[in-house]
Design a protein around this motif. Structure first.
Motif, mmCIF file in Angstrom:
data_model
loop_
_atom_site.group_PDB
_atom_site.id
_atom_site.type_symbol
_atom_site.label_atom_id
_atom_site.label_comp_id
_atom_site.label_asym_id
_atom_site.label_seq_id
_atom_site.Cartn_x
_atom_site.Cartn_y
_atom_site.Cartn_z
ATOM 1 N N VAL A 1 -19.402 -29.154 23.104
ATOM 2 C CA VAL A 1 -18.232 -30.012 22.945
ATOM 3 C C VAL A 1 -17.809 -30.456 24.338
ATOM 4 N N ALA A 2 -17.509 -31.745 24.493
ATOM 5 C CA ALA A 2 -17.027 -32.271 25.771
ATOM 6 C C ALA A 2 -15.553 -32.629 25.646
ATOM 7 N N ILE A 3 -14.836 -32.579 26.767
ATOM 8 C CA ILE A 3 -13.445 -33.035 26.822
ATOM 9 C C ILE A 3 -13.352 -34.101 27.898
ATOM 10 N N GLU A 4 -12.875 -35.283 27.521
ATOM 11 C CA GLU A 4 -12.801 -36.420 28.430
ATOM 12 C C GLU A 4 -11.481 -37.159 28.255
ATOM 13 N N ASP A 5 -11.010 -37.770 29.346
ATOM 14 C CA ASP A 5 -9.742 -38.500 29.303
ATOM 15 C C ASP A 5 -9.914 -39.999 29.444
ATOM 16 N N TYR B 1 -8.543 -36.407 25.657
ATOM 17 C CA TYR B 1 -7.337 -35.778 26.214
ATOM 18 C C TYR B 1 -6.441 -36.864 26.794
ATOM 19 N N THR B 2 -5.213 -36.970 26.292
ATOM 20 C CA THR B 2 -4.288 -38.004 26.756
ATOM 21 C C THR B 2 -3.093 -37.437 27.515
ATOM 22 N N GLY B 3 -3.077 -36.140 27.751
ATOM 23 C CA GLY B 3 -1.929 -35.512 28.405
ATOM 24 C C GLY B 3 -1.706 -35.941 29.835
ATOM 25 N N SER C 1 -14.877 -44.453 29.948
ATOM 26 C CA SER C 1 -16.248 -44.284 30.427
ATOM 27 C C SER C 1 -16.758 -42.869 30.189
ATOM 28 N N GLY C 2 -15.887 -41.881 30.342
ATOM 29 C CA GLY C 2 -16.296 -40.504 30.125
ATOM 30 C C GLY C 2 -16.641 -40.219 28.679
ATOM 31 N N VAL C 3 -15.792 -40.709 27.777
ATOM 32 C CA VAL C 3 -16.048 -40.511 26.351
ATOM 33 C C VAL C 3 -17.360 -41.183 25.950
ATOM 34 N N MET C 4 -17.582 -42.381 26.428
ATOM 35 C CA MET C 4 -18.814 -43.087 26.090
ATOM 36 C C MET C 4 -20.037 -42.339 26.601
ATOM 37 N N ALA C 5 -19.945 -41.779 27.805
ATOM 38 C CA ALA C 5 -21.074 -41.028 28.367
ATOM 39 C C ALA C 5 -21.420 -39.819 27.512
ATOM 40 N N ALA C 6 -20.406 -39.026 27.169
ATOM 41 C CA ALA C 6 -20.649 -37.830 26.373
ATOM 42 C C ALA C 6 -21.143 -38.186 24.979
ATOM 43 N N SER C 7 -20.529 -39.189 24.360
ATOM 44 C CA SER C 7 -20.919 -39.583 23.005
ATOM 45 C C SER C 7 -22.337 -40.121 22.971
#
Length: 247
Positions: A182-186, A204-206, A189-195
């Motif tokens: 499982v990856a955690i990205e904010d 993560y939007t905090g 670009s990060g989400v796209m890379a992991a997906s």
């Protein structure tokens, strides 16, 4: 469904609140480079962060040149030198002001004590910046040296997110399949890379201001997140949702 064995953390604005500090230093250097080439454009850290978060300094400079049709020439060697200079300036700011994301310290401590997961960092930043960040806030105790991956330094050919190369490399080195991670990205670009690497990703939007969180929540879902959290206190619930196969 494969059992989750490994948690892959982005670093900047996921573990530590570093992006504002980093882009302050970045904007200063970008403006100096433009001034030295008699270009009148100037950028704030917030402007660069909005458009280029998750990208390497080299790619950002190439994108700026293309987007604004700047006429100057700049070699890859020069860009590498400027990237090193940017890291130096960013690290100084991080060592002065860096703080952890809210709630992450308790969560990491709980994960360490439980011992149920391998913990890894997969970041687009330079390795020495990652190490400086982890060391400043005391997070270096949670991550083995050989479980920290940089898109800038860990790859034979440096490749920024959203390219999945750094995640693919991390999986190979850790000998893990995408389904057990499982990856955690904010960031987008990060989400796209992991997906793209086949890894289910928690957004993560905090790290965002309250008025930006809902917009970012939608963006991260559109980019491939299977679940989104606004605070680290919700991490275990998000992880359980993935592990149960609900998403």
């Amino acid at each position: 469904m494969a059992k989750i064995t490994t948690i892959l953390f982005d670093c900047d604005n996921t573990l530590v609140l570093s992006e504002d500090l980093a882009f302050e230093a970045c904007a200063d250097l970008v403006n100096e480079i433009l001034a030295s080439r008699n270009i009148r454009s100037r950028f704030t850290g917030a402007q660069l962060q909005k458009d280029f978060v998750g990208q390497s300094f080299q790619n950002m400079m190439k994108s700026l040149k293309s987007q604004y049709k700047y006429e100057y020439q700049i070699s890859d060697d020069e860009l590498d030198d400027f990237a090193t200079m940017e890291d130096d300036r960013v690290i100084i700011k991080l060592e002065e002001k860096l703080t952890p994301c809210a709630g992450i310290t308790a969560e990491l401590e709980q994960l360490l004590e439980a011992g149920s997961y391998h913990l890894s960092v997969v970041s687009g930043s330079a390795l020495r910046r990652i190490q400086a960040s982890l060391g400043k806030v005391g997070f270096d105790k949670y991550f083995r040296h050989n479980a920290i991956f940089s898109a800038t330094n860990s790859l034979q050919n440096p490749t920024s997110k959203p390219d999945p190369a750094v995640y693919v490399h991390a999986l190979e080195v850790l000998r893990k399949s995408p389904g057990e991670c499982v990856a955690i990205e904010d960031s987008r670009s990060g989400v796209m890379a992991a997906s793209r690497a086949g890894i289910k990703t928690i957004g993560y939007t905090g790290c965002y201001d309250d008025h930006e969180q809902e917009k970012m929540r939608m963006t991260l879902v559109e980019c491939g997140c299977v679940v989104v959290m606004d605070h680290w206190k919700d991490f275990q619930t998000c992880l359980a949702t993935i592990q149960s196969g609900e998403v």
